[in-house]
Design an enzyme around this catalytic site. Sequence first.
Site, short mmCIF file in Angstrom:
data_model
loop_
_atom_site.label_atom_id
_atom_site.label_comp_id
_atom_site.label_asym_id
_atom_site.label_seq_id
_atom_site.Cartn_x
_atom_site.Cartn_y
_atom_site.Cartn_z
N HIS A 41 -8.52 0.74 10.12
CA HIS A 41 -7.17 0.86 10.66
C HIS A 41 -7.23 0.55 12.15
O HIS A 41 -8.01 1.15 12.88
CB HIS A 41 -6.61 2.26 10.40
CG HIS A 41 -6.42 2.55 8.95
ND1 HIS A 41 -5.92 3.77 8.49
CD2 HIS A 41 -6.65 1.80 7.84
CE1 HIS A 41 -5.86 3.73 7.17
NE2 HIS A 41 -6.31 2.55 6.76
N GLU A 49 -4.35 -0.72 7.90
CA GLU A 49 -3.19 -0.35 8.71
C GLU A 49 -3.36 -0.96 10.09
O GLU A 49 -4.48 -1.08 10.59
CB GLU A 49 -3.07 1.17 8.89
CG GLU A 49 -2.71 1.98 7.69
CD GLU A 49 -2.52 3.46 8.04
OE1 GLU A 49 -2.33 3.78 9.24
OE2 GLU A 49 -2.59 4.29 7.12
N ARG A 57 0.88 -1.18 0.00
CA ARG A 57 0.00 0.00 0.00
C ARG A 57 0.91 1.22 0.00
O ARG A 57 1.70 1.41 0.92
CB ARG A 57 -0.92 -0.01 1.21
CG ARG A 57 -1.90 1.19 1.29
CD ARG A 57 -2.87 0.99 2.44
NE ARG A 57 -3.84 2.06 2.57
CZ ARG A 57 -3.78 3.03 3.48
NH1 ARG A 57 -2.77 3.07 4.35
NH2 ARG A 57 -4.73 3.95 3.55
N ASN A 67 -6.98 8.29 2.44
CA ASN A 67 -6.60 7.75 3.73
C ASN A 67 -7.38 8.42 4.87
O ASN A 67 -7.50 9.65 4.92
CB ASN A 67 -5.10 7.98 3.96
CG ASN A 67 -4.62 7.36 5.26
OD1 ASN A 67 -4.55 6.14 5.39
ND2 ASN A 67 -4.28 8.21 6.24
N GLU A 68 -7.93 7.61 5.77
CA GLU A 68 -8.57 8.08 7.01
C GLU A 68 -9.31 9.39 6.78
O GLU A 68 -8.97 10.44 7.37
CB GLU A 68 -7.51 8.22 8.10
CG GLU A 68 -6.80 6.90 8.40
CD GLU A 68 -5.73 7.00 9.47
OE1 GLU A 68 -5.54 8.10 10.05
OE2 GLU A 68 -5.06 5.98 9.74
#
Length: 384
Positions: A230, A259, A86, A163-164
């Site tokens: 995550h 993650e 990733r 991401n997030e």
Amino acid sequence: MEKRPRRKLPAFVAAALAGLVGVLLPAFGPADEAEAATGIRVSNGRVYEANGNEFVMRGVNHAHAWYPNRTGSIAHIKAKGANTVRVVLANGDRWTRTSASEVSSIIGQCKQNRLICVLEVHDTTGYGEDGAATSLDRAADYWIGIKSALEGQEDYVVVNIGNEPFGNNGYDRWTSDTSAAIRKLRNAGFDHALMVDAPNWGQDWSNTMRNNASTVFNSDPDRNTIFSVHMYGVYNTASKVQSYLNHFVGNRLPIVVGEFGHNHGDGDPDENAIMATAQSLRVGYLGWSWSGNGGGVEYLDMVNGFDPNSLTGWGQRFFNGANGISATSREATVYGGGSGGGSGGTAPNGYPYCVNGSASDPDGDGWGWENQRSCVVRGSAADG
């Protein structure tokens, strides 16, 4: 309420910054995926390659956007046994934009090293709470802007939109904003498997993704979206890990642990439970991260100073420990191998080996049933 984790930043960035419960399935359910999906795709809550082999991600996060000169890391990650990498990219709103030519090069390195490439825009991290973060809509614009680098790579690339994408403020917009970003990419002609991260800095302590995953999945006209949680301090017990992952698997919604680490400022994640549960459920996991962490979370480096010959304690655990990469990773069959991730290989009689061994064979005759077909328990009387 859990507090947000400390962010995983490279050292030079950290220095610069210092001065309803459950899923309500619609009548047709998530098993009704569109048949038009190409390349890596979702079916019945599982991830498959275009040839029909199930693929279970076993990989590593690599911070390309912050360390663009560490071009050898992808090969080093492969050498440790990973089947997926990733890769952190940037759309230019917070960090230096990763160009289309860079993305083409990264994909080429992934293919040269026989890895599946998950590409993510990191600038969205903590949107709504972190004022420097950008929106999922802006991330979608980035993907459209570099579409030329991604076209024709559907067998090898998963597009992790952002991401997030929400912190602990404004995350009630996660469902609508995620669905809108998915539709924007599909309308732009993207046929790739898409990956979407949970809010709450990826950890979904509010169960926003968990409770709305079916809505988001069905907003994708291709029904080809993978969910990513995550796991850091929120997931500090086996029961929390198991409950979260089992919910997705039980409802036939594709989930990966995008993650996780062995420690974190917001608590002590149960990495043993994360890896064991992922293995038992055939769920993918991607550990954070290869090297280059700063801002107080340097302990999340798997190798010291990008040196593949200098594993940290976390790296040793991740690659060589129980349910780790060495024991569980299977190369994608798109690269010509006979053992796809999750397939376990093929017995001499031509049937696939069962992934779950004797657990797939309740009557003990050596034959099991997985992925809608017969399979052979390795070492049994049927293994011949």
